[in-house]
Motif scaffolding. Sequence first.
Motif, PDB file in Angstrom:
ATOM      1  N   ALA A 193      -5.293  -3.238  -6.087  1.00 47.25           N
ATOM      2  CA  ALA A 193      -5.046  -4.493  -5.380  1.00 47.25           C
ATOM      3  C   ALA A 193      -6.235  -5.429  -5.552  1.00 47.25           C
ATOM      4  O   ALA A 193      -7.352  -5.005  -5.839  1.00 47.25           O
ATOM      5  CB  ALA A 193      -4.804  -4.210  -3.893  1.00 47.25           C
ATOM      6  N   GLY A 194      -5.986  -6.732  -5.363  1.00 43.21           N
ATOM      7  CA  GLY A 194      -7.098  -7.673  -5.450  1.00 43.21           C
ATOM      8  C   GLY A 194      -6.724  -9.004  -6.057  1.00 43.21           C
ATOM      9  O   GLY A 194      -7.473  -9.973  -5.952  1.00 43.21           O
ATOM     10  N   ALA A 244       0.844  -1.193   0.000  1.00 42.22           N
ATOM     11  CA  ALA A 244       0.000   0.000   0.000  1.00 42.22           C
ATOM     12  C   ALA A 244       0.873   1.234   0.000  1.00 42.22           C
ATOM     13  O   ALA A 244       1.844   1.342   0.749  1.00 42.22           O
ATOM     14  CB  ALA A 244      -0.916   0.011   1.221  1.00 42.22           C
ATOM     15  N   ALA A 245       0.536   2.173  -0.889  1.00 42.50           N
ATOM     16  CA  ALA A 245       1.333   3.389  -0.979  1.00 42.50           C
ATOM     17  C   ALA A 245       1.005   4.314   0.168  1.00 42.50           C
ATOM     18  O   ALA A 245      -0.081   4.276   0.727  1.00 42.50           O
ATOM     19  CB  ALA A 245       1.052   4.085  -2.305  1.00 42.50           C
ATOM     20  N   TRP A 253      -6.253 -12.108  -8.515  1.00 43.51           N
ATOM     21  CA  TRP A 253      -6.866 -12.710  -9.704  1.00 43.51           C
ATOM     22  C   TRP A 253      -8.243 -12.153 -10.012  1.00 43.51           C
ATOM     23  O   TRP A 253      -8.609 -11.980 -11.181  1.00 43.51           O
ATOM     24  CB  TRP A 253      -6.937 -14.233  -9.529  1.00 43.51           C
ATOM     25  N   TRP A 254      -9.043 -11.854  -8.947  1.00 47.81           N
ATOM     26  CA  TRP A 254     -10.400 -11.372  -9.229  1.00 47.81           C
ATOM     27  C   TRP A 254     -10.366  -9.982  -9.852  1.00 47.81           C
ATOM     28  O   TRP A 254     -11.161  -9.665 -10.747  1.00 47.81           O
ATOM     29  CB  TRP A 254     -11.258 -11.364  -7.963  1.00 47.81           C
ATOM     30  N   ALA A 255      -9.426  -9.135  -9.413  1.00 49.71           N
ATOM     31  CA  ALA A 255      -9.291  -7.808 -10.003  1.00 49.71           C
ATOM     32  C   ALA A 255      -8.800  -7.918 -11.442  1.00 49.71           C
ATOM     33  O   ALA A 255      -9.217  -7.152 -12.320  1.00 49.71           O
ATOM     34  CB  ALA A 255      -8.343  -6.951  -9.178  1.00 49.71           C
ATOM     35  N   THR A 256      -7.914  -8.878 -11.697  1.00 47.16           N
ATOM     36  CA  THR A 256      -7.410  -9.084 -13.053  1.00 47.16           C
ATOM     37  C   THR A 256      -8.533  -9.519 -13.984  1.00 47.16           C
ATOM     38  O   THR A 256      -8.647  -9.030 -15.110  1.00 47.16           O
ATOM     39  CB  THR A 256      -6.289 -10.145 -13.051  1.00 47.16           C
ATOM     40  N   ALA A 257      -9.371 -10.435 -13.518  1.00 41.88           N
ATOM     41  CA  ALA A 257     -10.503 -10.883 -14.342  1.00 41.88           C
ATOM     42  C   ALA A 257     -11.510  -9.762 -14.550  1.00 41.88           C
ATOM     43  O   ALA A 257     -12.030  -9.565 -15.652  1.00 41.88           O
ATOM     44  CB  ALA A 257     -11.185 -12.081 -13.674  1.00 41.88           C
ATOM     45  N   TYR A 291       5.470   3.750  -5.478  1.00 42.74           N
ATOM     46  CA  TYR A 291       4.686   2.740  -6.199  1.00 42.74           C
ATOM     47  C   TYR A 291       3.272   2.786  -5.638  1.00 42.74           C
ATOM     48  O   TYR A 291       3.046   2.438  -4.480  1.00 42.74           O
ATOM     49  CB  TYR A 291       5.311   1.358  -6.005  1.00 42.74           C
ATOM     50  N   THR A 292       2.328   3.235  -6.428  1.00 40.57           N
ATOM     51  CA  THR A 292       0.977   3.497  -5.928  1.00 40.57           C
ATOM     52  C   THR A 292       0.039   2.332  -6.192  1.00 40.57           C
ATOM     53  O   THR A 292      -0.133   1.914  -7.343  1.00 40.57           O
ATOM     54  CB  THR A 292       0.402   4.767  -6.585  1.00 40.57           C
ATOM     55  N   GLU A 293      -0.563   1.836  -5.133  1.00 38.14           N
ATOM     56  CA  GLU A 293      -1.525   0.741  -5.240  1.00 38.14           C
ATOM     57  C   GLU A 293      -2.603   0.921  -4.183  1.00 38.14           C
ATOM     58  O   GLU A 293      -2.288   1.141  -3.009  1.00 38.14           O
ATOM     59  CB  GLU A 293      -0.826  -0.599  -5.062  1.00 38.14           C
ATOM     60  N   THR A 294      -3.855   0.846  -4.588  1.00 30.17           N
ATOM     61  CA  THR A 294      -4.975   1.001  -3.657  1.00 30.17           C
ATOM     62  C   THR A 294      -6.019  -0.072  -3.929  1.00 30.17           C
ATOM     63  O   THR A 294      -5.933  -0.812  -4.913  1.00 30.17           O
ATOM     64  CB  THR A 294      -5.650   2.376  -3.819  1.00 30.17           C
ATOM     65  N   SER A 295      -7.022  -0.121  -3.076  1.00 28.33           N
ATOM     66  CA  SER A 295      -8.168  -0.980  -3.355  1.00 28.33           C
ATOM     67  C   SER A 295      -9.027  -0.331  -4.433  1.00 28.33           C
ATOM     68  O   SER A 295      -8.910   0.878  -4.709  1.00 28.33           O
ATOM     69  CB  SER A 295      -9.000  -1.185  -2.088  1.00 28.33           C
TER      70      SER A 295
END
Length: 367
Positions: free
Chosen positions: A281-282, A2-3, A284-288, A328-332
Amino acid sequence: MAAPASTLGPIRQTYATSETFPPVARAYTQVSQTVKEMGLLRRARWFYGIVAVAIVLGFAGAITGFLLLGDSWFQLLIAAALGILFTQAAFIAHEAAHRTIFASGKANDALSRIVGPGIVGMSYDWWDSKHSRHHANPNKVGKDPDIEIDTISFIEEDAASARGIRKLITKKQGYLFFPLLAFEGINLHFLSIKHLLSKGPVKHRWLELSLILLRLAVVIVPVFLLLPVGMAFAFMGVQLAVFGIYMGAAFAPNHKGMAIVDPNARLDFFSKQVRTSRNIAGGWWATALMGGLNYQIEHHLFPSMARPYLSQAREIVRDYCQSFDVPYTETSLIQSYGIVIQYLNRVGLAAGGDPFDCPMVSEYRRV
């Protein structure tokens, strides 16, 4: 990873320069070398074959359900399913345009040119030109078409120029962003046809125009032949709304609310792509759900990387970002939407008014 809060997306207008984003020597060379050595740039035809079969089965099921339901308001569920399926097909067209599926560039182009106009209803020539400019200069004023003014203003200067109805929208554009996406499906079809009918040079103009018109006939004619007129209009409305919202919801979190780059700034490739992009973030489900767009940082660094390998590249890029002291920015997903709403409302202040009266936005202001 998490950023920190300051990198979740600027809450005020930011014009990044070469001074604010100092160059990172050899970063991209080193990262790309590691990625190549791990074989993450190889093709994944097996994966896209599975996805293609799933999409085809989805369309087959939707068509079967449409024919079996007949005159029923449950048809709106079929319409929503079609909106989702068209978006999933758009993800495939997007990846083919980036040369991720086949080794041959011509084969990728052919697939994208068929799937884009023929299934999704979007001009490949129009989209490819626009998207290529975006990848070259994400969030750069005057260079990135994705932050050019449309109904929504993404920079304060555009918001300040709003007049009439657009000014009213701009004042509350953060709150209105997702409702307005319901019309984005119609807008994408309109812009595609407008481009194909323009006087400028268009590759395969008549092929794309024919595919789009054929696709519209295949979608629209059965709906109005087999359903009552009111239900038919509702069916098309739901299908287009779901398509527009899904497309917008998948693309919006990736750059909106990240730093806006000064038109005269000269940034190194690694900094430019990483600092203007946000991951979701998430796993495989976020990728799908997002067609791999949840790994936006890796996608911008390696546009031709196949979807299954983006998660592995993420680990490499994160480590290098830490080594080079690059955020490196990553959020929900939900948090990213809050950031987008907040950012757009902040920009909308330039048109007058104070949009910060929503509890959800106030909550994300404290993040």
